[in-house]
Design an enzyme around this catalytic site. Sequence first.
Site, mmCIF file in Angstrom:
data_model
loop_
_atom_site.group_PDB
_atom_site.id
_atom_site.type_symbol
_atom_site.label_atom_id
_atom_site.label_comp_id
_atom_site.label_asym_id
_atom_site.label_seq_id
_atom_site.Cartn_x
_atom_site.Cartn_y
_atom_site.Cartn_z
ATOM 1 C CD GLU A 8 -2.926 -1.140 0.188
ATOM 2 O OE1 GLU A 8 -3.027 -0.124 -0.525
ATOM 3 O OE2 GLU A 8 -3.629 -2.155 0.043
ATOM 4 N NE ARG A 43 -17.296 -4.083 1.131
ATOM 5 C CZ ARG A 43 -17.456 -5.359 1.466
ATOM 6 N NH1 ARG A 43 -18.644 -5.910 1.430
ATOM 7 N NH2 ARG A 43 -16.418 -6.104 1.826
ATOM 8 C CB CYS A 64 -6.729 -2.331 6.572
ATOM 9 S SG CYS A 64 -6.798 -4.067 7.020
ATOM 10 C CG HIS A 88 -4.675 -4.850 2.235
ATOM 11 N ND1 HIS A 88 -4.959 -3.522 2.025
ATOM 12 C CD2 HIS A 88 -5.491 -5.252 3.258
ATOM 13 C CE1 HIS A 88 -5.901 -3.139 2.885
ATOM 14 N NE2 HIS A 88 -6.240 -4.160 3.645
#
Length: 222
Positions: A87, A97, A150, A174
């Site tokens: 990342e 979500r 995260c 990730h």
Amino acid sequence: MKRASKKLPIALVTGFDPFGGETINPSFEIARALDGATIAGHRIVGAELPTEFVRSLPALDALLRKHRPTLVIALGQAGGRSGISLERIAVNLIDARIADNAGAQPVDVHIVENAANAYFSTLPVKAMLSALRTANIPAELSQTAGSFVCNLVFYGLMHRLARARRDVRGGFIHVPFLPEQVQKVPGAASMPLMTMIAALRLCLETALTTKDDLHYAAGATH
Ligand code: PCA
């Protein structure tokens, strides 16, 4: 030689507990496997963070205080991605979500009020990408760590390091599902734990030995 190894500088690797109905989280399995290892003259401390908006950053703070690491790599599961995802950018935004493990689902909130919109990883992500590709481990750079726990931990980590520990490098990676998590989904992306552990060893070694990152094109058009 317990005493000698105690004096080594520490690299902290965190993973999360299982979330979203899963019973295992590869990110913590990697952190657990690397706990106690010595890589590039550093002792690796592997630890678990809760997948919870409220408790994850206090847990990270406690680890930073206790271990005073010289390098921090936080790990998380990104189901659906097929390779190790290095990342680049943490954003000051949460838009969950799904609910976290405490049932919280914050939507459209800042992580830190009146703070930077984003931070960049201070890990040498392109050198790490090269090391992974040379070892034939599927990997990519990613421009978003999402807007869930995260990204909260990634942003919180970079905010803390930027304010108080500028000499400490940090970032987020990730990882895909483990094969056992997608057994019932033919064709779904996954990666064996052994490959992920080897990947993280390479990432740590590269981050601990590379001062200036490489420069070559590795961006994305979408
Ligand atoms: N992945 C989630 C949170 C915990 C984890 O392992 C995420 O990508 O936000």
